[in-house]
Design a protein around this motif. Sequence first.
Motif, mmCIF file in Angstrom:
data_model
loop_
_atom_site.group_PDB
_atom_site.id
_atom_site.type_symbol
_atom_site.label_atom_id
_atom_site.label_comp_id
_atom_site.label_asym_id
_atom_site.label_seq_id
_atom_site.Cartn_x
_atom_site.Cartn_y
_atom_site.Cartn_z
ATOM 1 N N PHE A 276 0.839 -1.200 0.000
ATOM 2 C CA PHE A 276 0.000 0.000 0.000
ATOM 3 C C PHE A 276 0.871 1.246 0.000
ATOM 4 C CE2 PHE A 276 -2.343 3.319 2.213
ATOM 5 C CZ PHE A 276 -3.530 3.341 1.512
ATOM 6 N N VAL A 277 1.866 1.250 0.889
ATOM 7 C CA VAL A 277 2.751 2.416 0.965
ATOM 8 C C VAL A 277 3.507 2.573 -0.355
ATOM 9 C CG1 VAL A 277 4.758 3.396 2.134
ATOM 10 C CG2 VAL A 277 2.936 2.331 3.466
ATOM 11 N N GLY A 278 3.962 1.443 -0.916
ATOM 12 C CA GLY A 278 4.632 1.514 -2.215
ATOM 13 C C GLY A 278 3.712 2.102 -3.279
ATOM 14 N N GLU A 279 2.462 1.695 -3.224
ATOM 15 C CA GLU A 279 1.503 2.134 -4.232
ATOM 16 C C GLU A 279 1.156 3.618 -4.090
ATOM 17 O OE1 GLU A 279 0.524 -0.246 -6.470
ATOM 18 O OE2 GLU A 279 -0.780 1.086 -7.612
ATOM 19 N N THR A 280 1.405 4.194 -2.899
ATOM 20 C CA THR A 280 1.099 5.630 -2.757
ATOM 21 C C THR A 280 1.957 6.469 -3.703
ATOM 22 O OG1 THR A 280 2.673 5.833 -0.945
ATOM 23 C CG2 THR A 280 0.369 5.497 -0.347
ATOM 24 N N PHE A 281 3.073 5.894 -4.183
ATOM 25 C CA PHE A 281 3.865 6.649 -5.159
ATOM 26 C C PHE A 281 3.084 6.900 -6.440
ATOM 27 C CE2 PHE A 281 7.243 5.023 -2.435
ATOM 28 C CZ PHE A 281 7.948 6.199 -2.220
ATOM 29 N N THR A 282 2.079 6.056 -6.716
ATOM 30 C CA THR A 282 1.266 6.321 -7.901
ATOM 31 C C THR A 282 0.517 7.631 -7.725
ATOM 32 O OG1 THR A 282 -0.588 5.064 -6.980
ATOM 33 C CG2 THR A 282 0.892 3.885 -8.460
ATOM 34 N N ALA A 283 0.073 7.906 -6.492
ATOM 35 C CA ALA A 283 -0.642 9.157 -6.263
ATOM 36 C C ALA A 283 0.299 10.342 -6.496
ATOM 37 C CB ALA A 283 -1.217 9.183 -4.844
ATOM 38 N N SER A 284 1.562 10.214 -6.031
ATOM 39 C CA SER A 284 2.523 11.295 -6.268
ATOM 40 C C SER A 284 2.797 11.424 -7.762
ATOM 41 C CB SER A 284 3.845 11.026 -5.553
ATOM 42 O OG SER A 284 3.602 10.467 -4.294
ATOM 43 N N ALA A 285 2.987 10.267 -8.435
ATOM 44 C CA ALA A 285 3.279 10.319 -9.869
ATOM 45 C C ALA A 285 2.140 10.998 -10.612
ATOM 46 C CB ALA A 285 3.497 8.902 -10.408
ATOM 47 N N MET A 286 0.895 10.632 -10.247
ATOM 48 C CA MET A 286 -0.239 11.226 -10.949
ATOM 49 C C MET A 286 -0.407 12.691 -10.597
ATOM 50 S SD MET A 286 -2.939 8.158 -11.177
ATOM 51 C CE MET A 286 -4.231 9.185 -11.793
ATOM 52 N N GLY A 287 0.026 13.072 -9.389
ATOM 53 C CA GLY A 287 -0.026 14.478 -8.999
ATOM 54 C C GLY A 287 0.681 15.357 -10.027
ATOM 55 N N ARG A 288 1.754 14.837 -10.609
ATOM 56 C CA ARG A 288 2.511 15.610 -11.610
ATOM 57 C C ARG A 288 1.738 15.775 -12.911
ATOM 58 N NH1 ARG A 288 8.243 15.728 -10.892
ATOM 59 N NH2 ARG A 288 8.571 15.244 -8.705
#
Lengths: 444, 444
Positions: A276-288
């Motif tokens: 789950f924590v690893g997957e939160t990087f998708t939220a950061s990536a999509m933030g861009r």
Amino acid sequence: MSTDPRDDLTQIATASDLRDVWPLLSAEERHPTFGQLPRTEREDFFISLSAREQARMLLEFPPNRRRVWMRLLAPDDVADLIQEAPPEDREGLLELLDDFTRKEVHALLAYAEDEAGGLMNPRYARVRAEMTADEAISYLRRQTREHAETVQYVYVTDPNQRLLGVFSFRDLFAALPGTLVRDIMNTDLVTVGETDDQESVSRLFAEYSLAAMPVVDAEGRMKGIVTLDDIVDVVHEEATEDIQKYGGMEALDAPYLDTGFFSMIKKRAGWLAALFVGETFTASAMGRFEEEIARAVVLALFIPLIISSGGNSGSQASTLVVRAMALGEIKLRDWFRVVRREIASGFTLGMILAVVGFVLIVIWQRMFQTYGEHYLLVALVVAISLVGVVMFGTVIGSLLPFVMRRMGFDPASASAPLVATLVDVTGLVIYFTTAAIILRGTLL
Amino acid sequence: MSTDPRDDLTQIATASDLRDVWPLLSAEERHPTFGQLPRTEREDFFISLSAREQARMLLEFPPNRRRVWMRLLAPDDVADLIQEAPPEDREGLLELLDDFTRKEVHALLAYAEDEAGGLMNPRYARVRAEMTADEAISYLRRQTREHAETVQYVYVTDPNQRLLGVFSFRDLFAALPGTLVRDIMNTDLVTVGETDDQESVSRLFAEYSLAAMPVVDAEGRMKGIVTLDDIVDVVHEEATEDIQKYGGMEALDAPYLDTGFFSMIKKRAGWLAALFVGETFTASAMGRFEEEIARAVVLALFIPLIISSGGNSGSQASTLVVRAMALGEIKLRDWFRVVRREIASGFTLGMILAVVGFVLIVIWQRMFQTYGEHYLLVALVVAISLVGVVMFGTVIGSLLPFVMRRMGFDPASASAPLVATLVDVTGLVIYFTTAAIILRGTLL
């Protein structure tokens, strides 16, 4: 048989009848049903139980009846039973044994459960090289009348217990009466070290198809034998561990229905939270890419499709490599050969999905007009991204087990969920970068 | 040994030396190295190869040398070898056998590879119930001098080959010389039907820990024995099939590096494309929420996080159930017990992720201010959705293997990617519905 033995428990008269209905019986039904069998059937049944079930059953017997049941078992099975019993009961169970067996069991308990020493039976048939075939047969007849274990091979040792050779009963039976054991025995020995890992022992068994292998210490002294039936359990156990790790969790180390609720949650929550924590990087990536999404919401619709294709193709690749490694088909040094192959597979599979995806988008547009005037460009973005994402997923999926093993972890930890998580972030970057290039001036 | 045998191939002198370096040798190095071994070592080595490797090697020999090698093998091993050889070579290989063995092998080839008959060895040690222990020993000594296979149990048959009982060599050796076989033999028989599936045979072996089991036809006539070393191969094979199916592809049926590129693509592309088409429903599902995404782009950022959590928890649950089913720990009738348990697990795991997710969003907002003024509401939407999605994923993941089995498919086809695909659409619906309720009047 047309009658269901559960209908009338008093009809159960043999060990195999009882074996069939045992898992269906309630705790209260088990003991009386067991008790009604003839003595030898009860013994057969008890011996056929798993160590876990034997321990449970033994502890349900009144203490004064435990000794006879305990003494039915070979030393390695006693050691397994004791490891399955609650720690506070272990000392008491050991005291049920005669002095000689207790010593043997103590020695076995010193080995880790998953090393060769922990699997071995310290009793085996042994003869001296100077005997004749006839002498060996009568000697073995006496030996087996005293001890309780099955024999398949006979080991030839010197007076210091150093292993000289081995022969099968078939070899002995086929020899003429006067032949010397040293002329019957095979000296090209396959042996197992007492601290060898059980997984590597099981690979040796698969390679040589032997029914038993001798366990020797560093000085070549024979300590016992590991038999094939122990290895079958090991093979099941190792496959279960790999499959559970591969499903994105810690191995349970016990049957599913026997595992307590909280101990199961513990084995599952750790990986789930880490992923789950690893997957939160998708939220950061999509933030861009928030601006791009705001301008072309149609792009958001294909996000799950794109990232799951990367995850699925990565899951296939890692499955193949993890399993081939577990079977010893692929070694660390094969990594480049495998990755080269998977680049080609990933490209081919990606092209297939790209064509399917492109065609589907065009069909839907014709049917529902959902994707706007630039639907062909959108379809092109999806198709190109799919090739990139599937190739990337496949390569990561095939490389990760090598990385895991190189770092000293179990390759099976390169699980489908872990591969998917690693691929998701990159998949999003590939997708939105492709979109930014192709849709510049039209949608973006 | 400090020297690497690859450095000097002329030093290889035993079957086990050769076994160690074999996979590293080029095709040109193999035959000369093999040829330099003593005769018996060459035989040991050849027998220890897999059927696939034996077939390959045999066909590389000049035709006039094939006969002796072929005749080294037991009938069941010959049948395996022939099944691994290219179809055009099979007739020629069969002609190398003597008439009696050829008949036996023909009979074995009539069974499917994965049924008990296809695994069994038609030669086994048999005696009559009226013999004494001493007579049985001398009879068996003569029998084993003629035939070539290992013996562990002796079977007692009547003149019509009907199986009456079984005893081990240990039993025979332990008996007093004059005891009748009928008083030594065990009549509580565990038998295997000739068309039983190999997976169920392997479960019987695990249950009874026997070294061999008799195969009987519908009339109770004994046809052969299945031995534990065949079962070890079956266990490996079945685990590999399950793992590959579970990784979202068809089982390869051959080692990874031996599988041709296009046959591998075929096994992978089918499921990958099917999952892709299934996943396109996510695009339709999200199409219904296009307006919500346009109004609150922040919602799009958490899509991968939400759906992957459902997929990962579903993958854990299906892994556990698929494996427990393969080991026979869970039967169809246990479905309600399992699902009830998984509802509780899903709720607990979902709560854990919800707390982690909520805290992380709050921390990021404090650090980067990316989620706007309503970040607490967004965090609440994510947290509530996580509980729902993880519960749903867990329940679907645990139910799907039961559905698969009920429909007659292999439960292992309830793969991690399939579960994830099924969960993704519902995950999106749960997420956007929660958002619509909680964010009404603020973001939406």
